[in-house]
Design a protein around this motif. Structure first.
Motif, mmCIF file in Angstrom:
data_model
loop_
_atom_site.group_PDB
_atom_site.id
_atom_site.type_symbol
_atom_site.label_atom_id
_atom_site.label_comp_id
_atom_site.label_asym_id
_atom_site.label_seq_id
_atom_site.Cartn_x
_atom_site.Cartn_y
_atom_site.Cartn_z
ATOM 1 N N PHE A 7 2.202 9.879 3.528
ATOM 2 C CA PHE A 7 1.668 9.945 5.054
ATOM 3 C C PHE A 7 0.449 10.736 4.625
ATOM 4 O O PHE A 7 0.317 11.728 3.465
ATOM 5 C CB PHE A 7 1.991 10.452 5.492
ATOM 6 N N LEU A 8 -0.402 10.042 5.059
ATOM 7 C CA LEU A 8 -2.048 10.217 4.774
ATOM 8 C C LEU A 8 -2.591 10.753 6.134
ATOM 9 O O LEU A 8 -2.701 9.873 7.201
ATOM 10 C CB LEU A 8 -3.148 8.923 4.089
ATOM 11 N N MET A 33 0.676 3.074 1.871
ATOM 12 C CA MET A 33 0.142 4.563 3.064
ATOM 13 C C MET A 33 -0.257 4.157 4.099
ATOM 14 O O MET A 33 -1.067 3.423 3.800
ATOM 15 C CB MET A 33 -1.630 4.358 2.134
ATOM 16 N N VAL A 34 -0.287 5.142 5.259
ATOM 17 C CA VAL A 34 0.109 5.310 5.513
ATOM 18 C C VAL A 34 -0.404 6.258 7.098
ATOM 19 O O VAL A 34 -0.382 7.283 6.051
ATOM 20 C CB VAL A 34 1.907 5.961 6.704
ATOM 21 N N SER A 35 -1.859 5.884 7.688
ATOM 22 C CA SER A 35 -2.499 6.947 8.319
ATOM 23 C C SER A 35 -1.725 7.599 9.485
ATOM 24 O O SER A 35 -0.681 6.818 10.513
ATOM 25 C CB SER A 35 -3.392 6.477 8.906
ATOM 26 N N THR A 41 -8.622 4.614 8.507
ATOM 27 C CA THR A 41 -9.387 5.071 7.663
ATOM 28 C C THR A 41 -9.229 6.513 7.339
ATOM 29 O O THR A 41 -9.361 7.169 8.553
ATOM 30 C CB THR A 41 -11.100 4.871 8.040
ATOM 31 N N ILE A 42 -9.367 6.797 6.328
ATOM 32 C CA ILE A 42 -8.911 8.043 6.428
ATOM 33 C C ILE A 42 -9.817 9.020 5.097
ATOM 34 O O ILE A 42 -10.371 8.210 4.296
ATOM 35 C CB ILE A 42 -7.561 8.153 5.343
ATOM 36 N N LEU A 69 4.333 13.229 1.009
ATOM 37 C CA LEU A 69 3.334 14.463 1.644
ATOM 38 C C LEU A 69 2.791 14.796 0.208
ATOM 39 O O LEU A 69 2.699 15.323 -0.516
ATOM 40 C CB LEU A 69 3.746 15.111 2.597
ATOM 41 N N PRO A 70 1.499 13.932 0.609
ATOM 42 C CA PRO A 70 0.478 14.684 -0.352
ATOM 43 C C PRO A 70 0.005 15.883 0.535
ATOM 44 O O PRO A 70 -0.117 16.070 1.100
ATOM 45 C CB PRO A 70 -0.480 13.652 -0.636
#
Length: 182
Positions: A7-8, A33-35, A41-42, A69-70
């Motif tokens: 999750f980003l 990759m999940v916004s 766009t992240i 989770l980063p």
């Protein structure tokens, strides 16, 4: 079932997020990759822009076996404030699915009560926000279904630990050799 969701949010730590994506993809693990923002766009905490694979509302939680989770700021704050993500993480923890967080992001898990009685690590100085956890100083901690790690400098050991959990220690060791990590 081998899908992993990372999750980003705007302000995520690029090294922590992208190292995990890179290592898992090298190991043949499907990671999306999940916004959690309103756009695919992240922009990371150091101005690196990327396009997520999915928006949060597009995920199929049943298809995943791990949720990552980063850290990074303010990305971690956005993760902590996202009600849908909070609900998802609680449900998946209750189901025994794997949850992983690095740097400041383990504090999100602490805030949700998911670290109660578990050994966990986070970015130095944030240990008080690991509510209910038994803090450690190791690079990576795996306690039951939750994996935590300390920060950007531990992103490779963190990613390799996720590979080991999903594909076995031999696969992680082979990947470590292939990327000249010893």
């Amino acid at each position: 079932m081998s899908e992993v969701y990372i999750f980003l949010a705007d302000g995520f730590e690029e090294i922590e997020g992208l190292t995990v994506v890179d290592l898992l993809r090298r190991a043949g693990i499907e990671i999306q990759m999940v916004s959690i923002m309103e756009s695919r766009t992240i922009t990371g905490s150091h101005g690196i822009e990327l396009k997520a694979d999915l928006l949060f509302d597009e995920i199929d939680a049943d298809a995943a076996q791990m949720f990552v989770l980063p850290g990074g700021m303010p990305g971690t704050n956005y993760l902590a404030a996202h009600e849908g993500l909070a609900k998802l993480l609680k449900e998946q923890d209750a189901a025994g699915k794997k949850i992983a967080a690095i740097c400041a992001a383990p504090t999100v898990l602490g805030g949700l009560g998911l670290l109660e009685g578990k050994t966990a690590v986070c970015y130095p100085g944030l240990e008080s926000k690991l509510t209910g956890a038994l803090p450690s100083a190791n690079q990576v901690e795996i306690c039951r279904n939750v994996t935590t790690s300390r920060g950007m400098g531990t992103a490779i050991p963190f990613g390799l630990s996720l590979v080991a959990q999903l594909k076995g220690q031999q696969a992680a060791d082979e990947l470590a050799r292939a990327i000249v990590f010893s």
